[in-house]
Each structure stands twice: as structure tokens, then as C-alpha cells.
Design an enzyme around this catalytic site. Structure first.
Site, PDB file in Angstrom:
ATOM      1  N   HIS A  67      -5.250  -1.013   6.022  1.00 27.38           N
ATOM      2  CA  HIS A  67      -6.324  -1.775   5.369  1.00 27.38           C
ATOM      3  C   HIS A  67      -6.105  -3.278   5.497  1.00 27.38           C
ATOM      4  O   HIS A  67      -7.068  -4.044   5.544  1.00 27.38           O
ATOM      5  CB  HIS A  67      -6.463  -1.333   3.913  1.00 27.38           C
ATOM      6  N   GLY A  73      -7.396  -9.196  10.516  1.00 24.62           N
ATOM      7  CA  GLY A  73      -6.104  -9.004  11.162  1.00 24.62           C
ATOM      8  C   GLY A  73      -4.986  -8.767  10.151  1.00 24.62           C
ATOM      9  O   GLY A  73      -5.182  -8.874   8.941  1.00 24.62           O
ATOM     10  N   ASP A  75      -2.698  -9.931   8.170  1.00 21.75           N
ATOM     11  CA  ASP A  75      -2.351 -11.271   7.668  1.00 21.75           C
ATOM     12  C   ASP A  75      -2.198 -11.306   6.156  1.00 21.75           C
ATOM     13  O   ASP A  75      -2.262 -12.394   5.558  1.00 21.75           O
ATOM     14  CB  ASP A  75      -3.412 -12.286   8.111  1.00 21.75           C
ATOM     15  N   SER A  77      -4.215 -10.522   3.932  1.00 24.39           N
ATOM     16  CA  SER A  77      -5.421 -10.960   3.204  1.00 24.39           C
ATOM     17  C   SER A  77      -5.764 -10.006   2.059  1.00 24.39           C
ATOM     18  O   SER A  77      -6.320 -10.432   1.046  1.00 24.39           O
ATOM     19  CB  SER A  77      -6.614 -11.099   4.155  1.00 24.39           C
ATOM     20  N   PRO A 160     -13.643   1.160   8.358  1.00 19.68           N
ATOM     21  CA  PRO A 160     -14.032   2.537   8.683  1.00 19.68           C
ATOM     22  C   PRO A 160     -14.228   3.321   7.386  1.00 19.68           C
ATOM     23  O   PRO A 160     -13.451   3.169   6.445  1.00 19.68           O
ATOM     24  CB  PRO A 160     -12.824   3.061   9.462  1.00 19.68           C
ATOM     25  N   HIS A 190      -2.714  10.520   8.257  1.00 21.37           N
ATOM     26  CA  HIS A 190      -3.083  11.395   7.138  1.00 21.37           C
ATOM     27  C   HIS A 190      -2.165  12.612   7.038  1.00 21.37           C
ATOM     28  O   HIS A 190      -2.414  13.503   6.228  1.00 21.37           O
ATOM     29  CB  HIS A 190      -4.559  11.806   7.263  1.00 21.37           C
ATOM     30  N   THR A 191      -1.134  12.637   7.850  1.00 20.30           N
ATOM     31  CA  THR A 191      -0.094  13.655   7.721  1.00 20.30           C
ATOM     32  C   THR A 191       0.683  13.496   6.413  1.00 20.30           C
ATOM     33  O   THR A 191       1.370  14.412   5.973  1.00 20.30           O
ATOM     34  CB  THR A 191       0.887  13.599   8.920  1.00 20.30           C
TER      35      THR A 191
END
Ligand code: HEM
Ligand SMILES: *[C@@H]1O[C@H](CO)[C@@H](O)[C@H](O)[C@H]1NC(C)=O
Ligand SMILES: *[C@@H]1O[C@H](CO)[C@@H](O)[C@H](O)[C@H]1NC(C)=O
Length: 328
Positions: A67, A73, A75, A77, A160, A190-191
Site C-alpha cells: 500500500h 511510490g 516513500d 507517504s 487496486p 495472500h499466502t
């Protein structure tokens, strides 16, 4: 003589690029080797201690890196608290956790080597250690990111989404310089971890126009999902995303997706596209490649690539925050 010429040529080109401001230095493994030799082991210690206390934490940290990288990028944020405009409040970041572990590691690092290690790098290192803690592949993590100057909720509008079509998921990954293979491998994250029933309700009860479940769910699996997330049940109830092996980093997730045991709708959709489907199949011997690919090795390639998205390495474009949740 010839070497001298090459060296001079490279120097001239580099100066030229620095003057034009087009050079953004690359990340490298061991960026803090001289300036803060214990940086990685300090972060690793925090990850392990937190994970022993709460087994959900490796999943939080792996998701946090994704995320972070997908908005502005990698960074840091997503870490900033700048009021109602904070990026972390975005709908697309719902349920993202692990901020406190990053901040704890940062506090310790500021004590040991003040002003040296970026928050974005702490996130990337923590994600690597989260994978290792879950018995996944051990890899070298690139560092040298600076922390960004912007946190704005509207910039996360394009994350997404679990309801995106496979075309849209592919497009959102392409936009970040990632291809179908990266989409498959990174979804393989997601494993580990869990999801709230919230993200499943429509898939179980309202997927088709007149109601009813997603037909791609294996009929053997559907009753189990419905029992975990009944129609008027608690939408905050959590279940493992990777059926059977939710705490171990392994290729079972891809096998589950292939067999209709995907929990998340976006994972199930990887079977809707011939290219992503073929990539999943290739990990189970259904490929014309002479060597069967390795999920773990290929995951490493993709997560290292994800870690390079939009990185800022010059002090013009980023800083080393003193506190991860606020700009300096
Ligand atoms: C392809 C697009 C993706 C979509 C639509 C998506 C969606 C989701 C959703 C809906 C959840 C459940 C969240 C919750 O209930 O708290 C989740 C969990 C998770 N995601 Fe993704 N994800 C995607 C890609 C990724 C990537 C690239 C990574 C990391 C490389 C990742 C790592 C995780 C992890 C580790 C969890 C479990 C979190 C926990 O246990 O709290 N995901 N994802
Ligand atoms: C946040 O981003 C949006 C979209 O780019 C922009 O319109 C808005 O002015 C930004 N807000 C702040 C406070 O920077
Ligand atoms: C495998 O087969 C597909 C079509 O069946 C083809 O497009 C692809 O190029 C082949 N890959 C290799 C590595 O031979």
C-alpha cells in the site's frame, strides 16, 4: 588507457545528468552498511518480537509495503498523519495496519543513528522480515529510499480494489511498471494473513444479478465460506485468505486459486485471464518451459521490483523523517 577513457566518459555523462537533475540514484542492497550498520537487524528484531506477540503482524507489514508503494511510490507517504487529508484514511487502504511497529523501529533507529534511516526503507525491510518470519524466502532488500513530502487521500483513489476486473487489475499494475507475472506473484502475498467478511459478502450472496454466489467458488468450499460469513453475520469476522495454510508463506495460495479455493475475489479473477491463468498453471507443471518455475524465487523478483516503484533517492525529492507519522 582504454579503461581511463571509459571512466572519463562515465564521469562526464554522470555530471551531465546531475546538472540536468535527471539522475535519480538507484537503490542498493546494504545502503546503510557504513552509516547505520545495525539498521536491518534492529528492524528485524522489532518485527520478530511483535510477530511472536501477535501472529497477524507479518501479514500487516507485508501488506503495508504494497500500500505504501502503490501510492506516490515507496516513500512512506501512507505513514503520515496530516489530518483529514492523510493518505492513510483512503478507502483503498481500509484495514491496513502495522504503523506502530514501523514507528517503534524508527524511534530506536533515531536513538542509534539519528537522521539516517528512512521510514520507507523501514517498511521495505519489515516486509522482507515478515516474509522470512512466515517461513517464506529470505532475500536481500534494496534500500536508499527517501521519505516523500506529500500525503493526500485523493492520491490513493486508484489503489487496486478487490472488486476490480482482471483487466483493471492488470492496468493498475502496468501503470506501476509491473506486468502480469508480477500481478500473480504479488497476489501470492495472500499466502499469509486474513480478510474481514466485509470483503466477501457480495461474493457469497450478491454476486450475480439476481443474487447468489460467485460461480467460480468451488462447491466444496462454498458452504465453509458461508458458515464463516453468514448473511447477517459479523462483517468484521476474519478468516484466512489462504485456506489451510494462512500463517505459512507457501505456494498453496496459487493452488487454492487454481482450484476455486480463492477467498478474495481479486485472487479468483486471476483465473479469468489467459495470461495470468497460464502463469499460475506454470507453477504446477502445466507449462512448456523446460524448468518449472519457483513461486518463492519469482515472488522475490517481483517484490524487489515493487520496492522500486517511484522511489525518491535525492534530497530534493525526499527527506529522512525523524518521526514516520509526520514530515520534518
Ligand atoms: C492485486 C491487488 C490486490 C487486492 C485487490 C488486494 C486486496 C486485499 C484485501 C481486500 C485484503 C483484506 C483486507 C482486510 O480484510 O483487512 C487483503 C489482505 C492482504 N493483502 Fe492484499 N490485495 C492485493 C494485492 C496485494 C499485494 C501486492 C500484497 C503484498 C505484496 C498484498 C498483501 C496482503 C496481505 C499480506 C494481506 C493480509 C492482511 C491482514 O492479514 O491483515 N496484497 N488484500
Ligand atoms: C490533493 O490532491 C488533489 C488531487 O491531485 C488536489 O486537487 C488537492 O489540491 C490536493 N490537496 C492538497 C491539500 O494538497
Ligand atoms: C508456450 O506455449 C504458448 C502457446 O501454447 C506460447 O505462446 C509460448 O511462447 C510458449 N512458451 C515457451 C517458453 O515456449
Amino acid at each position: 588507457m582504454k579503461n581511463m577513457l571509459i571512466v572519463m566518459y562515465v564521469m562526464i555523462i554522470s555530471c551531465y545528468m546531475i546538472i540536468l537533475g535527471i539522475s535519480e540514484a538507484r537503490l542498493k542492497v546494504g545502503f546503510y552498511r557504513e552509516t547505520c550498520p545495525n539498521a536491518e537487524s534492529i528492524v528485524g528484531g522489532f518485527v520478530r518480537d511483535a510477530a511472536k506477540f501477535n501472529p497477524q503482524i507479518p501479514a500487516f507489514l507485508l501488506r503495508l509495503h504494497f500500500h505504501d508503494c502503490f501510492v506516490q511510490g515507496c516513500d512512506g507517504s501512507i505513514l503520515v498523519d496530516n489530518g483529514p487529508i492523510s493518505e492513510k484514511l483512503a478507502v483503498g487502504h481500509q484495514g491496513v495496519k502495522g504503523f506502530d511497529i514501523i514507528e517503534d523501529a524508527k524511534t530506536q533507529l533515531e536513538f542509534v543513528c539519528p537522521g539516517v534511516v528512512s521510514c520507507a526503507d523501514i517498511v521495505a525491510i519489515a516486509a522482507r522480515d515478515a516474509v522470512a518470519f512466515s517461513f517464506g524466502p529470505i532475500y536481500e532488500v534494496e534500500t536508499g529510499r527517501k521519505d516523500g513530502f506529500v500525503s493526500n487521500v485523493s492520491l490513493a483513489a486508484n489503489m487496486p480494489d478487490f472488486k476490480d476486473s482482471i483487466q483493471l487489475l492488470k492496468q493498475k499494475f502496468f501503470d506501476k511498471g509491473l506486468n502480469e507475472k508480477d500481478l500473480v506473484l504479488l497476489s501470492g502475498a495472500h499466502t499469509i494473513g486474513s480478510t474481514a467478511c466485509f470483503f466477501l459478502m457480495d461474493r457469497l450472496y450478491n454476486f450475480l444479478p439476481g443474487g447468489g454466489p460467485d460461480p467460480s467458488i468451488n462447491p466444496e468450499f462454498l458452504p465453509e465460506l458461508m458458515e464463516s460469513c453468514p448473511p447477517n453475520g459479523n462483517i468484521n469476522f476474519r478468516l484466512p485468505i489462504d485456506h489451510d495454510t494462512g500463517e505459512t508463506f507457501d505456494d498453496q495460495i496459487l493452488e487454492n486459486i487454481r482450484n476455486g479455493f480463492a477467498v478474495l475475489q481479486s485472487d479468483a479473477k486471476l483465473m479469468d485471464d489467459p495470461v495470468t491463468k497460464q502463469i499460475i498453471d506454470s507453477y504446477f507443471g502445466f507449462s512448456n518451459q523446460s524448468i518449472q518455475p519457483s513461486f518463492e524465487a519469482d515472488f522475490v523478483t517481483s517484490i524487489v521490483k515493487m520496492g522500486r516503484i517511484g522511489v525518491k533517492t535525492s534530497s530534493k525529492r525526499g527527506e529522512i523523517r525523524r518521526v514516520c507519522s509526520s514530515f520534518n
